[in-house]
Design a protein around this motif. Sequence first.
Motif, PDB file in Angstrom:
ATOM      1  N   ASN A 163      -0.991   1.249  -4.099  1.00  0.00           N
ATOM      2  CA  ASN A 163      -0.669  -0.145  -4.428  1.00  0.00           C
ATOM      3  C   ASN A 163      -0.628  -0.394  -5.932  1.00  0.00           C
ATOM      4  O   ASN A 163      -0.530  -1.530  -6.366  1.00  0.00           O
ATOM      5  CB  ASN A 163      -1.663  -1.092  -3.754  1.00  0.00           C
ATOM      6  N   GLY A 164      -0.719   0.658  -6.743  1.00  0.00           N
ATOM      7  CA  GLY A 164      -0.649   0.512  -8.193  1.00  0.00           C
ATOM      8  C   GLY A 164      -1.966   0.135  -8.824  1.00  0.00           C
ATOM      9  O   GLY A 164      -2.020  -0.210  -9.999  1.00  0.00           O
ATOM     10  N   ASP A 165      -3.053   0.237  -8.074  1.00  0.00           N
ATOM     11  CA  ASP A 165      -4.353  -0.216  -8.545  1.00  0.00           C
ATOM     12  C   ASP A 165      -5.346   0.923  -8.778  1.00  0.00           C
ATOM     13  O   ASP A 165      -6.458   0.685  -9.211  1.00  0.00           O
ATOM     14  CB  ASP A 165      -4.930  -1.183  -7.503  1.00  0.00           C
ATOM     15  N   LEU A 207       0.794  -1.227   0.000  1.00  0.00           N
ATOM     16  CA  LEU A 207       0.000   0.000   0.000  1.00  0.00           C
ATOM     17  C   LEU A 207       0.828   1.281   0.000  1.00  0.00           C
ATOM     18  O   LEU A 207       0.350   2.319  -0.423  1.00  0.00           O
ATOM     19  CB  LEU A 207      -0.947   0.009   1.207  1.00  0.00           C
ATOM     20  N   ASN A 208       2.043   1.220   0.453  1.00  0.00           N
ATOM     21  CA  ASN A 208       2.854   2.435   0.576  1.00  0.00           C
ATOM     22  C   ASN A 208       3.894   2.579  -0.528  1.00  0.00           C
ATOM     23  O   ASN A 208       4.881   3.273  -0.359  1.00  0.00           O
ATOM     24  CB  ASN A 208       3.526   2.485   1.945  1.00  0.00           C
ATOM     25  N   THR A 209       3.692   1.958  -1.681  1.00  0.00           N
ATOM     26  CA  THR A 209       4.654   2.054  -2.777  1.00  0.00           C
ATOM     27  C   THR A 209       4.601   3.448  -3.401  1.00  0.00           C
ATOM     28  O   THR A 209       3.524   3.969  -3.680  1.00  0.00           O
ATOM     29  CB  THR A 209       4.346   0.996  -3.853  1.00  0.00           C
TER      30      THR A 209
END
Length: 66
Positions: free
Chosen positions: A27-29, A6-8
Amino acid sequence: MKEQPLNTVRLLPWAGTAGRPCYVVGNGDGKVSREADKVEAMQLGMAYDAFEPGHPSGPGLVRLRP
């Protein structure tokens, strides 16, 4: 796409205010990540086309050796 923590933090393919780097955290989503994926795919396609033989690329383009 593989799910990320979640913290990317991701550097986006466009500039933010005053030309500074622009980032998204997640998260890239999300919607911004999906739009960045589209822009990056377009940029890669344009780069691929520019390196094809016979492309009118103009002066200064350096050809990479295989």
